[in-house]
Scaffold this motif. Sequence first.
Motif, PDB file in Angstrom:
ATOM      1  N   ARG A  79     -18.029 -21.602  27.756  1.00 14.58           N
ATOM      2  CA  ARG A  79     -18.103 -20.243  27.213  1.00 14.58           C
ATOM      3  C   ARG A  79     -19.242 -19.490  27.890  1.00 14.58           C
ATOM      4  NH1 ARG A  79     -15.265 -20.175  22.194  1.00 14.58           N
ATOM      5  NH2 ARG A  79     -16.416 -18.413  21.403  1.00 14.58           N
ATOM      6  N   PHE A 263     -12.080 -19.820  24.737  1.00 21.23           N
ATOM      7  CA  PHE A 263     -12.954 -19.412  25.843  1.00 21.23           C
ATOM      8  C   PHE A 263     -13.925 -18.296  25.482  1.00 21.23           C
ATOM      9  CE2 PHE A 263      -9.075 -20.984  28.026  1.00 21.23           C
ATOM     10  CZ  PHE A 263      -9.648 -22.011  28.763  1.00 21.23           C
ATOM     11  N   GLY A 264     -13.768 -17.687  24.306  1.00 21.42           N
ATOM     12  CA  GLY A 264     -14.633 -16.562  23.960  1.00 21.42           C
ATOM     13  C   GLY A 264     -14.437 -15.425  24.953  1.00 21.42           C
TER      14      GLY A 264
END
Length: 303
Positions: A79, A263-264
């Motif tokens: 991330r 994954f943000g």
Amino acid sequence: MNVFIAGGTGFIGRALTLRLKRDGHSVTALTRSLDKGRSLLGVEVDLLEASASDEALIAALERADAVVNLAGEPILGGRWDEAKKRRLRRSRIDLTSSLVDAMAKTTSPPKVLISGSAVGLYGNRGDEILTEASRPGAGFLADLCRDWEAAAMKAESHGTRVVLLRTGVVLGRGGGALDQMLPPFRFGLGGPLGSGTQFVPWIHLDDLIEMVAVAIGEEAFAGPLNGSAPNPVTFRDFASGLGEVLGRPAFLPVPKFALKLLFGQASSVLLDSQRVLPKRAIELGFGFRFPDLKSALRDLLLD
Ligand SMILES: NC(=O)c1ccc[n+]([C@@H]2O[C@H](COP(=O)([O-])OP(=O)(O)OC[C@H]3O[C@@H](n4cnc5c(N)ncnc54)[C@H](OP(=O)(O)O)[C@@H]3O)[C@@H](O)[C@H]2O)c1
């Protein structure tokens, strides 16, 4: 010709090194690990450790006719927390600035700098046609690419020709996006990411390497250069093309919220739409061996 490559051990860098050696050029690769460099690039490539002194870097650049900068912390993988964002920026912008500063201290700066950039510069643009003349977009990646390009362009003031290689999703064997995407598709569990309507600017690795090789030698190549194929496709068409070539169904979509959860902010790399055309390369007469997706996928997966 002597070519200095930062990031020569990477997916694109290894292919470029191989190609340049085959064409009879000498290559020096800048790497953070001499052991990794030696095992990936072999004994015929000179290596310079990234932690070497300024004097050693200047001496290596003194010998170089061309510099190619392909180094950078992986964009995907983890991330984008503040520490990752710092690494992403430092490994591109600071490294480019160090190279450009060292090039300026040589008695005869390299003739050309091919500096990595990415289609991420354009941000999220729906189905708008994007060429090298299009304005940059918004967001973390767009800002990163803009600052990365600005750092590279400073080499022009010392007489070096600068090419800003705005690379799309590179499709090749043994690494890159395709390697990561293949496992679910081989099991028939692949499909579009998010809505699937986002455009993917892809390029076959061989075409990208050829583009870099041509850009090193030809003075007409200067400034921004989209490193992507002439026929970008939507992710839905990409997934169905991949399924078709593999002979597997590819209808299972991965919803946007799942990608965002996983994954943000980094999910923007997969979800943003960039309908990029390689206008400059086409204007300069560059011929793509793999202009359409199916021909590229067949070459990579069936031959
Ligand atoms: N592959 C693609 O589809 C694609 C698409 C668009 C843009 N690009 C850009 O093109 C460039 C090359 O791509 P690639 O796929 O060849 O990348 P890659 O395989 O990840 O290789 C990049 C190289 O950069 C060096 N590196 C990694 N992390 C670093 C860090 N934190 N600090 C300094 N150096 C670091 C590594 O070399 P050492 O370990 O030897 O130091 C590595 O071999 C990258 O900047 C990438 O963002 C790639």
